[in-house]
Scaffold this motif. Sequence first.
Motif, PDB file in Angstrom:
ATOM      1  N   LYS A   1     -68.140 -36.654  19.880  1.00 43.82           N
ATOM      2  CA  LYS A   1     -66.603 -36.151  19.406  1.00 43.82           C
ATOM      3  C   LYS A   1     -65.905 -36.084  20.527  1.00 43.82           C
ATOM      4  O   LYS A   1     -66.400 -35.976  21.738  1.00 43.82           O
ATOM      5  CB  LYS A   1     -66.843 -35.057  18.517  1.00 43.82           C
ATOM      6  CG  LYS A   1     -67.767 -35.285  17.334  1.00 43.82           C
ATOM      7  CD  LYS A   1     -67.783 -33.959  16.481  1.00 43.82           C
ATOM      8  CE  LYS A   1     -68.767 -34.382  15.283  1.00 43.82           C
ATOM      9  NZ  LYS A   1     -68.778 -32.977  14.495  1.00 43.82           N
TER      10      LYS A   1
ATOM     11  N   THR B   1     -61.709 -31.037  22.327  1.00 39.63           N
ATOM     12  CA  THR B   1     -60.841 -30.610  21.720  1.00 39.63           C
ATOM     13  C   THR B   1     -60.488 -29.174  21.698  1.00 39.63           C
ATOM     14  O   THR B   1     -61.309 -28.680  22.280  1.00 39.63           O
ATOM     15  CB  THR B   1     -60.617 -31.117  19.986  1.00 39.63           C
ATOM     16  OG1 THR B   1     -61.483 -30.162  19.511  1.00 39.63           O
ATOM     17  CG2 THR B   1     -60.783 -32.431  19.847  1.00 39.63           C
TER      18      THR B   1
ATOM     19  N   PHE C   1     -62.768 -29.873  13.256  1.00 41.67           N
ATOM     20  CA  PHE C   1     -63.584 -31.026  12.729  1.00 41.67           C
ATOM     21  C   PHE C   1     -64.094 -30.810  11.248  1.00 41.67           C
ATOM     22  O   PHE C   1     -64.390 -31.751  10.557  1.00 41.67           O
ATOM     23  CB  PHE C   1     -64.603 -31.266  13.699  1.00 41.67           C
ATOM     24  CG  PHE C   1     -64.371 -31.811  15.196  1.00 41.67           C
ATOM     25  CD1 PHE C   1     -63.728 -32.991  15.037  1.00 41.67           C
ATOM     26  CD2 PHE C   1     -64.834 -31.039  16.000  1.00 41.67           C
ATOM     27  CE1 PHE C   1     -63.302 -33.502  16.495  1.00 41.67           C
ATOM     28  CE2 PHE C   1     -64.388 -31.536  17.356  1.00 41.67           C
ATOM     29  CZ  PHE C   1     -63.547 -32.788  17.613  1.00 41.67           C
TER      30      PHE C   1
ATOM     31  N   LEU D   1     -62.771 -32.886   8.779  1.00 45.27           N
ATOM     32  CA  LEU D   1     -62.879 -34.371   9.064  1.00 45.27           C
ATOM     33  C   LEU D   1     -64.145 -34.895   9.035  1.00 45.27           C
ATOM     34  O   LEU D   1     -64.848 -35.687   9.597  1.00 45.27           O
ATOM     35  CB  LEU D   1     -62.092 -34.758  10.417  1.00 45.27           C
ATOM     36  CG  LEU D   1     -60.653 -34.488  10.475  1.00 45.27           C
ATOM     37  CD1 LEU D   1     -60.322 -34.459  11.841  1.00 45.27           C
ATOM     38  CD2 LEU D   1     -59.907 -35.306   9.510  1.00 45.27           C
ATOM     39  N   GLU D   2     -65.157 -34.154   7.939  1.00 47.33           N
ATOM     40  CA  GLU D   2     -66.354 -34.539   7.770  1.00 47.33           C
ATOM     41  C   GLU D   2     -66.511 -35.951   7.440  1.00 47.33           C
ATOM     42  O   GLU D   2     -65.961 -36.407   6.732  1.00 47.33           O
ATOM     43  CB  GLU D   2     -67.128 -33.608   6.758  1.00 47.33           C
ATOM     44  CG  GLU D   2     -67.375 -32.267   7.365  1.00 47.33           C
ATOM     45  CD  GLU D   2     -67.881 -31.237   6.447  1.00 47.33           C
ATOM     46  OE1 GLU D   2     -68.424 -31.972   5.319  1.00 47.33           O
ATOM     47  OE2 GLU D   2     -67.925 -29.838   6.512  1.00 47.33           O
TER      48      GLU D   2
ATOM     49  N   LYS E   1     -66.451 -38.332   9.340  1.00 47.20           N
ATOM     50  CA  LYS E   1     -65.676 -39.534  10.042  1.00 47.20           C
ATOM     51  C   LYS E   1     -66.467 -39.925  11.235  1.00 47.20           C
ATOM     52  O   LYS E   1     -67.373 -39.021  11.811  1.00 47.20           O
ATOM     53  CB  LYS E   1     -64.313 -38.910  10.681  1.00 47.20           C
ATOM     54  CG  LYS E   1     -63.242 -38.626   9.755  1.00 47.20           C
ATOM     55  CD  LYS E   1     -62.679 -39.721   9.131  1.00 47.20           C
ATOM     56  CE  LYS E   1     -61.372 -39.210   8.252  1.00 47.20           C
ATOM     57  NZ  LYS E   1     -60.922 -40.549   7.462  1.00 47.20           N
TER      58      LYS E   1
ATOM     59  N   PRO F   1     -67.126 -40.960  15.197  1.00 46.48           N
ATOM     60  CA  PRO F   1     -66.743 -40.249  16.574  1.00 46.48           C
ATOM     61  C   PRO F   1     -65.485 -41.154  16.998  1.00 46.48           C
ATOM     62  O   PRO F   1     -64.415 -40.478  17.382  1.00 46.48           O
ATOM     63  CB  PRO F   1     -67.782 -40.555  17.534  1.00 46.48           C
ATOM     64  CG  PRO F   1     -69.103 -40.380  16.827  1.00 46.48           C
ATOM     65  CD  PRO F   1     -68.955 -41.222  15.242  1.00 46.48           C
TER      66      PRO F   1
ATOM     67  N   LEU G   1     -62.608 -39.890  14.979  1.00 49.22           N
ATOM     68  CA  LEU G   1     -62.137 -38.470  15.317  1.00 49.22           C
ATOM     69  C   LEU G   1     -61.365 -38.705  16.837  1.00 49.22           C
ATOM     70  O   LEU G   1     -60.408 -37.840  16.853  1.00 49.22           O
ATOM     71  CB  LEU G   1     -63.540 -37.686  15.648  1.00 49.22           C
ATOM     72  CG  LEU G   1     -64.346 -37.276  14.335  1.00 49.22           C
ATOM     73  CD1 LEU G   1     -65.460 -36.686  14.763  1.00 49.22           C
ATOM     74  CD2 LEU G   1     -63.376 -36.638  13.332  1.00 49.22           C
ATOM     75  N   HIS G   2     -61.794 -39.590  17.467  1.00 49.10           N
ATOM     76  CA  HIS G   2     -60.926 -39.740  18.763  1.00 49.10           C
ATOM     77  C   HIS G   2     -59.596 -40.233  18.546  1.00 49.10           C
ATOM     78  O   HIS G   2     -58.412 -39.822  19.216  1.00 49.10           O
ATOM     79  CB  HIS G   2     -61.655 -40.829  19.728  1.00 49.10           C
ATOM     80  CG  HIS G   2     -62.559 -40.165  20.439  1.00 49.10           C
ATOM     81  ND1 HIS G   2     -62.538 -39.518  21.778  1.00 49.10           N
ATOM     82  CD2 HIS G   2     -64.151 -40.047  20.427  1.00 49.10           C
ATOM     83  CE1 HIS G   2     -63.699 -39.196  22.372  1.00 49.10           C
ATOM     84  NE2 HIS G   2     -64.747 -39.485  21.685  1.00 49.10           N
TER      85      HIS G   2
ATOM     86  N   ILE H   1     -57.675 -39.941  15.699  1.00 49.57           N
ATOM     87  CA  ILE H   1     -57.005 -38.681  15.173  1.00 49.57           C
ATOM     88  C   ILE H   1     -56.686 -37.822  16.067  1.00 49.57           C
ATOM     89  O   ILE H   1     -55.460 -37.267  16.120  1.00 49.57           O
ATOM     90  CB  ILE H   1     -57.794 -37.969  13.972  1.00 49.57           C
ATOM     91  CG1 ILE H   1     -58.061 -38.997  12.627  1.00 49.57           C
ATOM     92  CG2 ILE H   1     -57.014 -36.808  13.497  1.00 49.57           C
ATOM     93  CD1 ILE H   1     -58.806 -38.554  11.759  1.00 49.57           C
ATOM     94  N   TRP H   2     -57.658 -37.498  17.007  1.00 51.83           N
ATOM     95  CA  TRP H   2     -57.075 -36.471  18.169  1.00 51.83           C
ATOM     96  C   TRP H   2     -56.122 -37.017  19.116  1.00 51.83           C
ATOM     97  O   TRP H   2     -55.231 -36.295  19.329  1.00 51.83           O
ATOM     98  CB  TRP H   2     -58.651 -36.265  19.003  1.00 51.83           C
ATOM     99  CG  TRP H   2     -58.343 -35.603  20.278  1.00 51.83           C
ATOM    100  CD1 TRP H   2     -58.679 -35.886  21.523  1.00 51.83           C
ATOM    101  CD2 TRP H   2     -58.005 -34.106  20.319  1.00 51.83           C
ATOM    102  NE1 TRP H   2     -58.558 -34.898  22.453  1.00 51.83           N
ATOM    103  CE2 TRP H   2     -57.779 -33.986  21.717  1.00 51.83           C
ATOM    104  CE3 TRP H   2     -57.393 -33.183  19.455  1.00 51.83           C
ATOM    105  CZ2 TRP H   2     -57.398 -32.581  22.120  1.00 51.83           C
ATOM    106  CZ3 TRP H   2     -57.095 -31.879  19.949  1.00 51.83           C
ATOM    107  CH2 TRP H   2     -57.094 -31.918  21.364  1.00 51.83           C
TER     108      TRP H   2
ATOM    109  N   TYR I   1     -55.522 -37.688   5.941  1.00 55.31           N
ATOM    110  CA  TYR I   1     -54.768 -37.373   6.980  1.00 55.31           C
ATOM    111  C   TYR I   1     -53.527 -37.982   7.062  1.00 55.31           C
ATOM    112  O   TYR I   1     -52.576 -37.284   7.744  1.00 55.31           O
ATOM    113  CB  TYR I   1     -55.705 -37.446   8.251  1.00 55.31           C
ATOM    114  CG  TYR I   1     -54.991 -36.883   9.775  1.00 55.31           C
ATOM    115  CD1 TYR I   1     -55.199 -35.725   9.891  1.00 55.31           C
ATOM    116  CD2 TYR I   1     -54.380 -37.784  10.665  1.00 55.31           C
ATOM    117  CE1 TYR I   1     -54.286 -35.350  11.261  1.00 55.31           C
ATOM    118  CE2 TYR I   1     -53.597 -37.387  11.665  1.00 55.31           C
ATOM    119  CZ  TYR I   1     -53.883 -35.823  11.990  1.00 55.31           C
ATOM    120  OH  TYR I   1     -53.208 -35.473  13.149  1.00 55.31           O
TER     121      TYR I   1
END
Length: 636
Positions: free
Chosen positions: A411, A414, A429, A432-433, A435, A437, A440-441, A443-444, A495
Amino acid sequence: MEAPENYSTSTFAVPFEDAKKIILRWDSTASDEARERMIFDGDREEVDLYLQAVDEIQKSMSSTSISPPSSSHHHDQDNSSNIVNSAIQIAMARLEDEFRNILINHTSPVEVDSLLISDHAPAPASSLNRNTSSIRSSNEFDQEEVGGGGDHVDALDPIQRADSSNSSASYRSTSSIREIHLIPQEAVADLQSIAKRMISAGYLRECIQVYGSVRKSAVDASFRRLGIEKLSIGDIQRLEWEALETKIRRWIRAARVCVRILFASEKKLCEDIFYGIGTAIDDACFMETVKGPAIQLFNFAEAISISRRSPEKMFKILDLHDALMDLLPDIEVVFESKSADSIRVQAAEILSRLAEAARGILSEFENAVLREPSRVPVPGGTIHPLTRYVMNYISLISDYKQTLIELIMSKPSTGSRYSGDPTTPDMEFAELEGKTPLALHLIWIIVILQFNLEGKSKHYKDASLAHLFIMNNVHYIVQKIKGSPELREMIGDDYLRKLTGKFRQAATSYQRATWVSVLYCLRDEGLHVRGSFSSGVSKSALRERFKTFNAMFEEVHRTQATWLIPDSQLREELRISISEKLIPAYRSFLGRFRSHIETGKHPENYIKYSVEDLESAVLDFFEGYPVSQHLRRRSQ
């Protein structure tokens, strides 16, 4: 040259004395005719005769070496041994020249187009230009298969017509490996007959050196035609990235041809010539031929894998990674021997370094987005270049989804709402279960982009423009996500709805910041007065109210016509929303108080605009350039 008298080439053996004469007759150090002619260029009977002579000399050498020593015959044996050894040396020197001559005469650079066509699909030998380099599908040795499927085909560049056919680890029956007849079968048979005799006479090293020298030159020639340059790792790293991008595209296509066709065909040629002659001789000749070119080929990818990391390199590095990953099973097959360990290891290590480079670049890209320092507001509150760059970048990342899902295993690092770090945004996080990695990157990256944009919005002196800026940019983010099915799938609709709510909230904040004060002018409060001599409406207050409204609307019109909403649908939606609030309020106010102004002096100085004038004026908003005229005054 003629055979010895009373000798027929139809016999099965040549007497020793005749054999010695034949060998000496073809001694190029003693005869101009022997220097100018090559045995294997002539009559087959002459070839057979010479080979039988060599066989007889070798047989004599063997019998001499195994004869038991005898004092009475010691001198004669030494003399005989010297004669035989001398004849063997002359014969081997001659066979070495013949071996080299056959290789050179039947070696020509393979047509690049032919190689690339064969990498795309099996092609018949008759379709090629050179009869010495006809295509032979590896499936001649097994069942017929058709493989491949082109990607990024460029019809203008033959190098770029190589396709990325699916890899397989089954030599002789893969759909990716294609073999070429580098040398005609008749010449292969001659080379084999010479090699057997040279090796049995102890001339293995000379045979390998001659073979490797000639065939390596042929491989080098094919490399040049494929555009593979002899560059050191340092040379490659000093090149500008724009130049490297072109070289990477060319390398990927050339590497497929080299591994699947050139190297595979060289391996097959070595097997054909040296099979059954001795342990691993074919492999020794193969490595003598291709080890240098293979190292040269893979050094390019290695240089890229260890070069300085920067965001613009990500996608070419992924292209290289995918190409090498696709080729790895073929590399393991073509370079399967123990002596080729270094080639297999180099390819695997490069693949690992390319994967690590991609992970590192993603992390550095995230940090660059977060810290992007520009402070000058973009004119008109339009989409910031950073927003376009970042969203185009992550759209491209989503195109490499399958590769990056395998490479990105952790992940992002953040911030947290509990961290108290004002320089890093929050991202929890738990929301955002499920998702990956990679998702997640992505979205980050969007989170930190918005965080940066919020900071940039504070550089606008006008709060309305700051809200418009956020609205434009978040709307652009939403549209880019919607426009990429792969990206939308990873980001997720939950999201996406959150982002949609954010740009709509920014639109609402803009309207409040701009229009609350304008619409406040159209209220009734403060216009009515009490008294026996009054009509109930203060004309002076009413005149002042119209003057204030006119001035404020003119300023908003003048200013916000220069603001820009690039998306036509969003621009129209915001104009409609403004009109739905402004026009009814103005129409009502005008209807209630018009008569109080028109009965006085110079009503045109106060009621300057009709409802239609305002409707028309709103259409000027957010076009991004100054209005050419003042608001059209209503007809008197």
